[in-house]
Structures are given as C-alpha cells and as structure tokens.
Design a protein around this motif. Structure first.
Motif, short mmCIF file in Angstrom:
data_model
loop_
_atom_site.label_atom_id
_atom_site.label_comp_id
_atom_site.label_asym_id
_atom_site.label_seq_id
_atom_site.Cartn_x
_atom_site.Cartn_y
_atom_site.Cartn_z
N CYS A 137 22.81 72.94 -69.69
CA CYS A 137 21.90 73.99 -70.14
C CYS A 137 21.78 74.05 -71.65
CB CYS A 137 22.34 75.35 -69.60
SG CYS A 137 22.10 75.54 -67.82
N THR A 138 22.56 73.21 -72.36
CA THR A 138 22.38 73.12 -73.82
C THR A 138 21.10 72.39 -74.18
OG1 THR A 138 23.73 71.11 -73.81
CG2 THR A 138 24.87 73.18 -74.28
N GLU A 139 20.42 71.81 -73.20
CA GLU A 139 19.16 71.10 -73.47
C GLU A 139 18.14 71.97 -74.19
OE1 GLU A 139 15.37 69.25 -71.00
OE2 GLU A 139 17.32 69.38 -70.04
N PRO A 140 17.95 73.24 -73.76
CA PRO A 140 16.98 74.06 -74.49
C PRO A 140 17.30 74.24 -75.96
CG PRO A 140 17.50 75.06 -72.38
CD PRO A 140 18.47 73.93 -72.57
N ILE A 141 18.58 74.17 -76.35
CA ILE A 141 18.93 74.31 -77.76
C ILE A 141 18.33 73.15 -78.55
CG2 ILE A 141 20.83 74.26 -79.42
CD1 ILE A 141 22.52 75.77 -77.53
N SER A 142 18.49 71.93 -78.05
CA SER A 142 17.90 70.78 -78.75
C SER A 142 16.39 70.87 -78.80
CB SER A 142 18.33 69.48 -78.07
OG SER A 142 17.85 69.43 -76.75
N LEU A 148 12.21 72.19 -86.51
CA LEU A 148 12.24 71.23 -87.60
C LEU A 148 10.96 70.41 -87.70
CD1 LEU A 148 15.92 69.90 -87.36
CD2 LEU A 148 14.99 71.62 -88.91
N TRP A 149 10.40 70.01 -86.57
CA TRP A 149 9.27 69.08 -86.58
C TRP A 149 7.92 69.74 -86.35
CZ3 TRP A 149 12.48 65.46 -82.98
CH2 TRP A 149 13.40 64.76 -83.76
N LEU A 150 7.92 70.84 -85.59
CA LEU A 150 6.65 71.48 -85.26
C LEU A 150 6.47 72.84 -85.92
CD1 LEU A 150 6.57 70.61 -81.43
CD2 LEU A 150 5.54 69.35 -83.34
N SER A 151 7.46 73.26 -86.72
CA SER A 151 7.39 74.55 -87.43
C SER A 151 7.18 75.72 -86.48
CB SER A 151 6.26 74.51 -88.48
OG SER A 151 6.47 73.48 -89.42
N VAL A 152 7.79 75.64 -85.31
CA VAL A 152 7.72 76.75 -84.35
C VAL A 152 8.68 77.85 -84.78
CG1 VAL A 152 8.13 77.42 -81.94
CG2 VAL A 152 7.08 75.21 -82.48
N PRO A 153 8.23 79.12 -84.83
CA PRO A 153 9.12 80.20 -85.24
C PRO A 153 10.29 80.38 -84.28
CG PRO A 153 7.07 81.07 -84.34
CD PRO A 153 6.88 79.59 -84.50
N PHE A 154 11.43 80.78 -84.82
CA PHE A 154 12.67 80.94 -84.05
C PHE A 154 13.14 82.37 -84.24
CE2 PHE A 154 15.89 78.98 -81.66
CZ PHE A 154 17.13 79.45 -82.07
N ASN A 155 12.95 83.22 -83.21
CA ASN A 155 13.26 84.64 -83.37
C ASN A 155 14.70 84.97 -83.02
OD1 ASN A 155 13.46 84.92 -80.54
ND2 ASN A 155 11.28 85.36 -80.35
#
Length: 234
Positions: A180-185, A192-199
């Motif tokens: 389940c650590t897959e979602p972290i990656s 880092l690559w797509l500039s998606v916000p991280f709340n």
C-alpha cells in the motif's frame, strides 16, 4: 501454474486496467488495495489463522492512508460508475488471490520461473480473447514505445517480481499491507513531475502508511525470533 497465470497474473492486470477504463486510476487503486481485507477474511474464515490486534490496526491504517492519499480528504472524488466499482472490487480480490496462491509455488519454483511462466500463460490467455494481430494500427512513436516498455518492465515485471520475492520473508497479508506504499510513490511523482498540489490530508495519509509499514516490519522481525511462536506481538 496455469491457475496462477490466468486467475492471478492476468486477473490482477486485466481487472485493474478495466477499473481505470471504467472509472479512473485513483478509484481503481483505492479499490485494489482492499486486498488486505480480503486476505484477512480468508485467513480467519478458511485457514483459522490467529490474527492479532496489530493485523487489524495495520489494515485500518493502510486503507485509511490510501483513502486520504487518493482523495485528499474529499469524499466527492470517490464518485465512480457501478462498472468501475465492480471491476475495482474484482481487482482487489484478484490481488488477494495472487498473493495467497503464489505462496505454495514459491516452495517449489524460483521467482524467475513463477514470473516468466505466469506472464507467458496470462499473455497467451488474453491473446485467445484479443489476438495481438487484431490490435488497431497506431502511430508507433518513440513516446508510445517508451511508455509501453515502462509499463511492461517497471510497472509489471519489476513490481510483480519484488512483490512475489517478499513472500519468501513475510506473510501474505503483511506483503499486501506493505504494497500500500504504492500511492506514496504516485503522489511524490505527481508533485515532482506534474506539479500536482499535495494537501495536508495527503500528508496525513502518507504518515499513516509509513506507520503501518514500520508496524508490519517490526512484527515480521519479532516473528523470526526463536520465541515468536510462544509469544504474541502484543
């Protein structure tokens, strides 16, 4: 090996991509990672395995962390078609079957043999339904070829190889929790690559999954000690 290749390897891959097609990647991933619950149910009902409180706490942390990572705390993002939901549940069941069924195979065959034959059998089975020569002609640009190679080599071969390899050292339900650590990656790559916000909800979700990983790792280490059969983790 035939059952593993068709219901395990092919089952996991096909149901997961079908869920993405009918819904989206976030929902498909979230539903697939219900696998720890299906494994816990199997071990309790059919195997009569004694599970400790930490197993259920780990399952809760994994699911809660995955939910927060993939939704950002907004339940409205969970809207998905019935078809996508069904495929996603089947993906979780397939992952549970894949995890449990590969255990006995590891006692008789190497990881390379299991992976090679599993993928060959799964691919051959899918080819009977959708032959490769019937694929519509497309413009095979370098980017498309690179994307396909990435999915095959890293997203499938490397990921499944490492996952099966972990079953030599930890229990199936522990492997499913650690995966389940897959979602972290996925979140880190998106930031880092797509500039998606991280709340903040996603940060909390990451923390829950990291905590679950530490708990499972500690328990696995204790289980390998000589006294592990005489004392419980708690």
């Amino acid at each position: 090996m035939l059952i593993f290749g068709l219901l395990g390897m092919l089952g996991v891959q096909f149901t997961y991509f079908a869920s993405i097609e009918a819904g989206n990647a976030a929902i498909a991933t979230l539903l697939q990672y219900l696998a720890p619950l299906f494994i816990l149910l199997y071990t309790v009902i059919w195997k009569k395995t004694r599970l400790f409180a930490m197993d259920f706490i780990g399952a809760f942390l994994a699911l809660a962390g995955t939910y927060l990572l993939l939704t950002g705390g907004d339940p409205s993002q969970l809207t998905v078609s019935l078809r996508g939901f069904i495929w996603g549940i089947m993906s979780g069941i397939s992952l549970a079957f894949y995890t449990l069924y590969s255990g006995p195979l590891l006692k008789n065959y190497s990881i390379q043999v299991i992976m090679g034959w599993g993928m060959l059998i799964g691919g051959a089975g899918m080819n009977l339904i959708h032959p490769v020569w019937s694929v519509p002609a497309i413009n095979w640009s370098p980017s498309i070829i690179g994307s396909i190679l990435f999915v095959v080599l890293l997203g499938t071969l490397a990921a499944f190889y490492l996952y099966i390899g972990s079953l030599r050292y930890i229990e199936p339900h522990e492997a499913s929790l650690l995966s389940c650590t897959e979602p972290i990656s996925a979140i880190i790559s998106s930031v880092l690559w797509l500039s998606v916000p991280f709340n903040y909800f996603q940060i909390l979700g990451s923390g829950l999954i990291v905590l679950m990983t530490v708990m499972v790792s500690i328990k696995s280490a204790k289980r390998s000690e000589p006294s592990a059969q005489e004392t419980s983790f708690l």
